[in-house]
Design a protein around this motif. Structure first.
Motif, PDB file in Angstrom:
ATOM      1  N   ARG A   3     -28.217  19.755  33.815  1.00  0.00           N
ATOM      2  CA  ARG A   3     -27.302  20.897  33.796  1.00  0.00           C
ATOM      3  C   ARG A   3     -26.225  20.744  32.721  1.00  0.00           C
ATOM      4  O   ARG A   3     -25.721  21.747  32.213  1.00  0.00           O
ATOM      5  N   THR A   4     -25.888  19.533  32.367  1.00  0.00           N
ATOM      6  CA  THR A   4     -24.862  19.337  31.347  1.00  0.00           C
ATOM      7  C   THR A   4     -25.320  19.941  30.023  1.00  0.00           C
ATOM      8  O   THR A   4     -24.569  20.635  29.347  1.00  0.00           O
ATOM      9  N   ARG A   5     -26.566  19.691  29.641  1.00  0.00           N
ATOM     10  CA  ARG A   5     -27.088  20.220  28.384  1.00  0.00           C
ATOM     11  C   ARG A   5     -27.502  21.689  28.493  1.00  0.00           C
ATOM     12  O   ARG A   5     -27.301  22.457  27.566  1.00  0.00           O
ATOM     13  N   ILE A  19     -34.749  17.982   9.256  1.00  0.00           N
ATOM     14  CA  ILE A  19     -36.114  17.464   9.096  1.00  0.00           C
ATOM     15  C   ILE A  19     -37.018  17.913  10.240  1.00  0.00           C
ATOM     16  O   ILE A  19     -38.215  17.650  10.227  1.00  0.00           O
ATOM     17  N   ARG A  20     -36.411  18.633  11.201  1.00  0.00           N
ATOM     18  CA  ARG A  20     -37.153  19.234  12.316  1.00  0.00           C
ATOM     19  C   ARG A  20     -37.991  18.216  13.091  1.00  0.00           C
ATOM     20  O   ARG A  20     -39.127  18.488  13.467  1.00  0.00           O
ATOM     21  N   CYS A  21     -37.403  17.050  13.316  1.00  0.00           N
ATOM     22  CA  CYS A  21     -38.077  16.053  14.145  1.00  0.00           C
ATOM     23  C   CYS A  21     -37.856  16.424  15.613  1.00  0.00           C
ATOM     24  O   CYS A  21     -37.101  17.338  15.936  1.00  0.00           O
ATOM     25  N   TYR A  22     -38.511  15.722  16.502  1.00  0.00           N
ATOM     26  CA  TYR A  22     -38.439  16.043  17.926  1.00  0.00           C
ATOM     27  C   TYR A  22     -36.995  16.031  18.418  1.00  0.00           C
ATOM     28  O   TYR A  22     -36.552  16.961  19.095  1.00  0.00           O
ATOM     29  N   ARG A  23     -36.248  14.992  18.079  1.00  0.00           N
ATOM     30  CA  ARG A  23     -34.852  14.909  18.527  1.00  0.00           C
ATOM     31  C   ARG A  23     -34.024  16.056  17.965  1.00  0.00           C
ATOM     32  O   ARG A  23     -33.140  16.593  18.638  1.00  0.00           O
ATOM     33  N   GLY A  24     -34.303  16.440  16.713  1.00  0.00           N
ATOM     34  CA  GLY A  24     -33.593  17.564  16.111  1.00  0.00           C
ATOM     35  C   GLY A  24     -33.881  18.864  16.830  1.00  0.00           C
ATOM     36  O   GLY A  24     -32.982  19.684  17.056  1.00  0.00           O
ATOM     37  N   LEU A  25     -35.133  19.065  17.213  1.00  0.00           N
ATOM     38  CA  LEU A  25     -35.506  20.280  17.948  1.00  0.00           C
ATOM     39  C   LEU A  25     -34.833  20.321  19.312  1.00  0.00           C
ATOM     40  O   LEU A  25     -34.410  21.381  19.774  1.00  0.00           O
ATOM     41  N   ARG A  26     -34.727  19.170  19.981  1.00  0.00           N
ATOM     42  CA  ARG A  26     -34.054  19.111  21.277  1.00  0.00           C
ATOM     43  C   ARG A  26     -32.573  19.472  21.125  1.00  0.00           C
ATOM     44  O   ARG A  26     -32.014  20.178  21.953  1.00  0.00           O
ATOM     45  N   HIS A  27     -31.949  19.006  20.046  1.00  0.00           N
ATOM     46  CA  HIS A  27     -30.557  19.375  19.781  1.00  0.00           C
ATOM     47  C   HIS A  27     -30.458  20.876  19.558  1.00  0.00           C
ATOM     48  O   HIS A  27     -29.547  21.531  20.063  1.00  0.00           O
ATOM     49  N   MET A  28     -31.376  21.425  18.764  1.00  0.00           N
ATOM     50  CA  MET A  28     -31.347  22.857  18.457  1.00  0.00           C
ATOM     51  C   MET A  28     -31.488  23.705  19.715  1.00  0.00           C
ATOM     52  O   MET A  28     -30.831  24.737  19.852  1.00  0.00           O
ATOM     53  N   ARG A  29     -32.334  23.282  20.632  1.00  0.00           N
ATOM     54  CA  ARG A  29     -32.602  24.056  21.843  1.00  0.00           C
ATOM     55  C   ARG A  29     -31.607  23.779  22.966  1.00  0.00           C
ATOM     56  O   ARG A  29     -31.671  24.410  24.013  1.00  0.00           O
ATOM     57  N   GLY A  30     -30.724  22.821  22.746  1.00  0.00           N
ATOM     58  CA  GLY A  30     -29.714  22.513  23.758  1.00  0.00           C
ATOM     59  C   GLY A  30     -30.293  21.820  24.976  1.00  0.00           C
ATOM     60  O   GLY A  30     -29.819  22.017  26.095  1.00  0.00           O
ATOM     61  N   LEU A  31     -31.324  21.008  24.778  1.00  0.00           N
ATOM     62  CA  LEU A  31     -31.974  20.279  25.857  1.00  0.00           C
ATOM     63  C   LEU A  31     -31.666  18.794  25.731  1.00  0.00           C
ATOM     64  O   LEU A  31     -31.247  18.337  24.671  1.00  0.00           O
ATOM     65  N   PRO A  32     -31.904  18.000  26.785  1.00  0.00           N
ATOM     66  CA  PRO A  32     -31.654  16.561  26.693  1.00  0.00           C
ATOM     67  C   PRO A  32     -32.480  15.925  25.582  1.00  0.00           C
ATOM     68  O   PRO A  32     -33.642  16.275  25.385  1.00  0.00           O
ATOM     69  N   VAL A  33     -31.876  15.004  24.852  1.00  0.00           N
ATOM     70  CA  VAL A  33     -32.498  14.429  23.667  1.00  0.00           C
ATOM     71  C   VAL A  33     -33.203  13.118  23.976  1.00  0.00           C
ATOM     72  O   VAL A  33     -34.163  12.757  23.318  1.00  0.00           O
ATOM     73  N   ARG A  34     -32.752  12.407  25.006  1.00  0.00           N
ATOM     74  CA  ARG A  34     -33.213  11.032  25.211  1.00  0.00           C
ATOM     75  C   ARG A  34     -34.235  10.870  26.327  1.00  0.00           C
ATOM     76  O   ARG A  34     -34.243   9.872  27.022  1.00  0.00           O
TER      77      ARG A  34
END
Length: 127
Positions: free
Chosen positions: A108-110, A84-99
């Motif tokens: 650095r973990t993400r 659905i390309r929501c903000y949290r989904g985009l953060r997952h896709m880019r490998g960045l922190p979600v929260r």
């Protein structure tokens, strides 16, 4: 080693701690399961009878999503957010922190190991 929900739980540990080796069961949920099964939490896992192990396994199987089923459910939730390309989904896709964590430093973990970029040359070095 008793086997519960497809996981060999350590036999030398107390049963309330040993249950936490199952993905999806933490300290509170382990206590809850033992209360439902009517088993004392201080008993070692290797001292349990077959009847007690089967009671615990039955409660976990009936009332809780654990191990493979829970992992699959989490992955489906992440895939839905991506679709659905929501903000949290985009953060997952880019490998960045979600929260909402900062990314200028840390994260650095993400993000993985640092990728060093060369800095600008100073005016004195260019002459």
């Amino acid at each position: 080693m008793p086997r519960i929900a497809g996981v060999d739980i350590p036999s030398a540990k107390r049963i309330d701690v040993a249950l936490q080796y199952i993905y999806g069961i933490g300290a509170h949920r382990a206590q809850e399961i033992l209360r439902k099964a009517g088993i004392d939490a201080s008993v070692r896992a290797n001292k349990l009878t077959e009847d007690e192990v089967s009671r615990i396994a039955g409660i976990i199987e009936r009332d809780y999503a654990v191990e493979g089923q829970l992992r699959r459910q989490v992955q489906q939730n992440i895939a839905r957010l991506r679709d659905i390309r929501c903000y949290r989904g985009l953060r997952h896709m880019r490998g960045l922190p979600v929260r909402g964590q900062r990314t200028r430093t840390n994260a650095r973990t993400r993000k993985g190991p640092r990728k060093t970029v060369a800095g600008k040359k100073s005016v004195k070095e260019m002459r």
